[in-house]
Design a protein around this motif. Structure first.
Motif, short mmCIF file in Angstrom:
data_model
loop_
_atom_site.label_atom_id
_atom_site.label_comp_id
_atom_site.label_asym_id
_atom_site.label_seq_id
_atom_site.Cartn_x
_atom_site.Cartn_y
_atom_site.Cartn_z
N PRO A 1 0.85 -1.20 0.00
CA PRO A 1 0.00 0.00 0.00
C PRO A 1 0.88 1.24 0.00
N THR B 1 2.63 4.61 1.13
CA THR B 1 3.02 5.10 2.45
C THR B 1 2.20 6.36 2.77
N VAL B 2 2.28 6.79 4.01
CA VAL B 2 1.61 8.03 4.40
C VAL B 2 2.16 9.19 3.56
N ARG C 1 0.71 9.08 0.11
CA ARG C 1 -0.69 9.54 0.11
C ARG C 1 -0.76 11.06 0.21
N LEU D 1 -7.40 8.42 4.64
CA LEU D 1 -6.59 7.19 4.59
C LEU D 1 -5.21 7.42 5.19
N ALA D 2 -4.60 8.56 4.91
CA ALA D 2 -3.28 8.86 5.46
C ALA D 2 -3.34 8.97 6.99
N GLU E 1 -5.62 7.54 9.00
CA GLU E 1 -5.87 6.20 9.53
C GLU E 1 -4.61 5.34 9.47
N GLN E 2 -3.85 5.47 8.40
CA GLN E 2 -2.61 4.70 8.28
C GLN E 2 -1.60 5.15 9.34
N SER E 3 -1.56 6.42 9.66
CA SER E 3 -0.67 6.93 10.71
C SER E 3 -1.05 6.35 12.07
N ASP F 1 -2.65 3.48 12.49
CA ASP F 1 -2.29 2.06 12.42
C ASP F 1 -0.81 1.84 12.70
N ARG F 2 0.04 2.71 12.19
CA ARG F 2 1.49 2.57 12.43
C ARG F 2 1.80 2.68 13.91
#
Length: 146
Positions: free
Chosen positions: A11, A13-14, A17, A46-47, A49-51, A53-54
């Protein structure tokens, strides 16, 4: 005959994105048509949420499987109340704006740029938090109180 195995796609990366959202905001993506503003909102969400999640991958991996609302509630213990509140408010805004209603105007470039800047700041804060010794070793989560 051996089958060739396609490499697993990773996917974005932040940072990737955020770069994509920035390109939409600058108008360098010309084939997005009238959807560019909503696409920007979804990429920013999405960025964010991904942050989050990390962070969970470092401090509490099972939380990454919980609903986003549960994850946002748990953020207080790790990110502090102020940062957690900023993240929750931004996520709620991006979620609301991302769900198009025919009677609503699309967000303005000024609004989108403000959300972009806040997403980038919060992503940096969450990344720094995930890399900090206190959180990475589960020593003592921040409470947001001085």
């Amino acid at each position: 005959m051996a089958e060739s195995v396609a490499p697993e796609s990773q996917p974005p990366t932040v940072a990737q994105r955020l770069a994509a959202a920035d390109e939409l905001l600058r108008g360098t993506v010309t084939d997005a048509g009238g959807l560019w503003s909503r696409a920007t909102v979804w990429i920013l969400r999405l960025a964010l949420e991904q942050s989050i999640d990390r962070l969970w991958l470092v401090v509490a991996p099972p939380l990454a499987r919980c609903s986003m609302r549960a994850q946002l509630l748990a953020l207080d213990s790790y990110a502090g109340q102020e940062t957690s509140a900023r993240i929750s408010a931004l996520w709620a805004t991006l979620s609301r704006v991302g769900h198009h209603q025919d009677y609503e105007l699309a967000p303005t470039v000024v609004e989108l740029r403000r959300w972009f800047d806040e997403t980038a700041r919060l992503a940096d804060e969450l990344a720094a938090l995930a890399e900090s010794d206190d959180v990475a070793t589960h020593k003592q989560p921040r409470t947001g109180r001085s």
